[in-house]
Write a protein that holds these residues in place. Structure first.
Motif, PDB file in Angstrom:
ATOM      1  N   ASP A 157       0.836  -1.205   0.000  1.00 60.34           N
ATOM      2  CA  ASP A 157       0.000   0.000   0.000  1.00 60.34           C
ATOM      3  C   ASP A 157       0.871   1.255   0.000  1.00 60.34           C
ATOM      4  O   ASP A 157       1.747   1.406   0.853  1.00 60.34           O
ATOM      5  N   PRO A 158       0.646   2.169  -0.932  1.00 59.09           N
ATOM      6  CA  PRO A 158       1.436   3.410  -0.954  1.00 59.09           C
ATOM      7  C   PRO A 158       1.282   4.245   0.317  1.00 59.09           C
ATOM      8  O   PRO A 158       2.116   5.101   0.596  1.00 59.09           O
ATOM      9  N   SER A 159       0.257   3.964   1.123  1.00 58.73           N
ATOM     10  CA  SER A 159       0.067   4.753   2.345  1.00 58.73           C
ATOM     11  C   SER A 159       1.140   4.477   3.402  1.00 58.73           C
ATOM     12  O   SER A 159       1.205   5.192   4.406  1.00 58.73           O
ATOM     13  N   ILE A 160       2.008   3.463   3.185  1.00 61.91           N
ATOM     14  CA  ILE A 160       3.078   3.246   4.165  1.00 61.91           C
ATOM     15  C   ILE A 160       3.961   4.486   4.295  1.00 61.91           C
ATOM     16  O   ILE A 160       4.571   4.707   5.330  1.00 61.91           O
ATOM     17  N   PHE A 161       3.984   5.314   3.269  1.00 64.17           N
ATOM     18  CA  PHE A 161       4.800   6.527   3.305  1.00 64.17           C
ATOM     19  C   PHE A 161       4.234   7.561   4.277  1.00 64.17           C
ATOM     20  O   PHE A 161       4.894   8.553   4.586  1.00 64.17           O
ATOM     21  N   ASN A 162       3.022   7.342   4.782  1.00 57.34           N
ATOM     22  CA  ASN A 162       2.418   8.220   5.784  1.00 57.34           C
ATOM     23  C   ASN A 162       2.877   7.883   7.192  1.00 57.34           C
ATOM     24  O   ASN A 162       2.540   8.592   8.136  1.00 57.34           O
TER      25      ASN A 162
ATOM     26  N   ASP B 238       5.876  -6.375  -6.180  1.00 62.31           N
ATOM     27  CA  ASP B 238       5.380  -5.008  -5.979  1.00 62.31           C
ATOM     28  C   ASP B 238       5.487  -4.591  -4.516  1.00 62.31           C
ATOM     29  O   ASP B 238       5.848  -3.451  -4.209  1.00 62.31           O
ATOM     30  N   GLU B 239       5.161  -5.501  -3.605  1.00 63.87           N
ATOM     31  CA  GLU B 239       5.267  -5.190  -2.176  1.00 63.87           C
ATOM     32  C   GLU B 239       6.719  -4.948  -1.774  1.00 63.87           C
ATOM     33  O   GLU B 239       7.015  -4.001  -1.041  1.00 63.87           O
ATOM     34  N   ALA B 240       7.610  -5.803  -2.264  1.00 65.20           N
ATOM     35  CA  ALA B 240       9.035  -5.643  -1.950  1.00 65.20           C
ATOM     36  C   ALA B 240       9.563  -4.312  -2.484  1.00 65.20           C
ATOM     37  O   ALA B 240      10.323  -3.617  -1.801  1.00 65.20           O
ATOM     38  N   GLU B 241       9.151  -3.942  -3.680  1.00 64.07           N
ATOM     39  CA  GLU B 241       9.583  -2.664  -4.252  1.00 64.07           C
ATOM     40  C   GLU B 241       9.035  -1.490  -3.438  1.00 64.07           C
ATOM     41  O   GLU B 241       9.737  -0.510  -3.179  1.00 64.07           O
ATOM     42  N   ASN B 242       7.787  -1.591  -3.013  1.00 65.10           N
ATOM     43  CA  ASN B 242       7.183  -0.536  -2.200  1.00 65.10           C
ATOM     44  C   ASN B 242       7.937  -0.371  -0.875  1.00 65.10           C
ATOM     45  O   ASN B 242       8.251   0.747  -0.463  1.00 65.10           O
TER      46      ASN B 242
END
Length: 126
Positions: A75-80, A97-101
């Motif tokens: 989830d891109p929201s991890i950056f929050n 995709d998860e590893a890249e995120n």
């Protein structure tokens, strides 16, 4: 590393992150609980983070939110969340995709605390 040393390091990091947020007049620091695939009990120890937050807020004067948010690895929201916590037993599986995120999160300055809850050691030592 002893548990005492381990928690002193975590508390110091949380205090540092919290003070960084205070300098920009942000509200309470939000901690994310990392959800992952593989059946590794990502939800183990449900009282550990609330207890840590309560201790830091009471004894160190931090302003960490008492509501622990669950966030998926992809989830891109991890950056929050400047601080992610990962725990469990055994298998941890990340898609590409998860590893890249997660990689981008960490390279961007995010912090991932991994609690080896009896059996995850091989996962993150590889």
């Amino acid at each position: 590393m002893s548990y005492r040393t381990h928690y002193i390091i975590i508390v110091a990091l949380l205090l540092r992150i919290n003070l960084s947020g205070a300098q920009t007049n942000q509200s309470a620091l939000q901690i994310g609980l990392l959800k992952y695939n593989g059946g590794g009990d990502w939800y183990a120890n449900p009282t550990s983070l609330p207890n840590l937050v309560e201790f830091c807020n009471k004894n160190l004067g931090t302003k960490i939110s008492t509501k622990i948010e669950t966030v998926d690895a992809g989830d891109p929201s991890i950056f929050n969340y400047p601080f992610l916590h990962m725990t469990g037993h055994g298998n941890v599986i990340f898609s590409n995709d998860e590893a890249e995120n997660l990689r981008n999160y960490l390279l961007g300055g995010g912090f991932l605390h991994i609690d080896d809850n009896y059996g995850m050691g091989q996962v993150y030592q590889a």
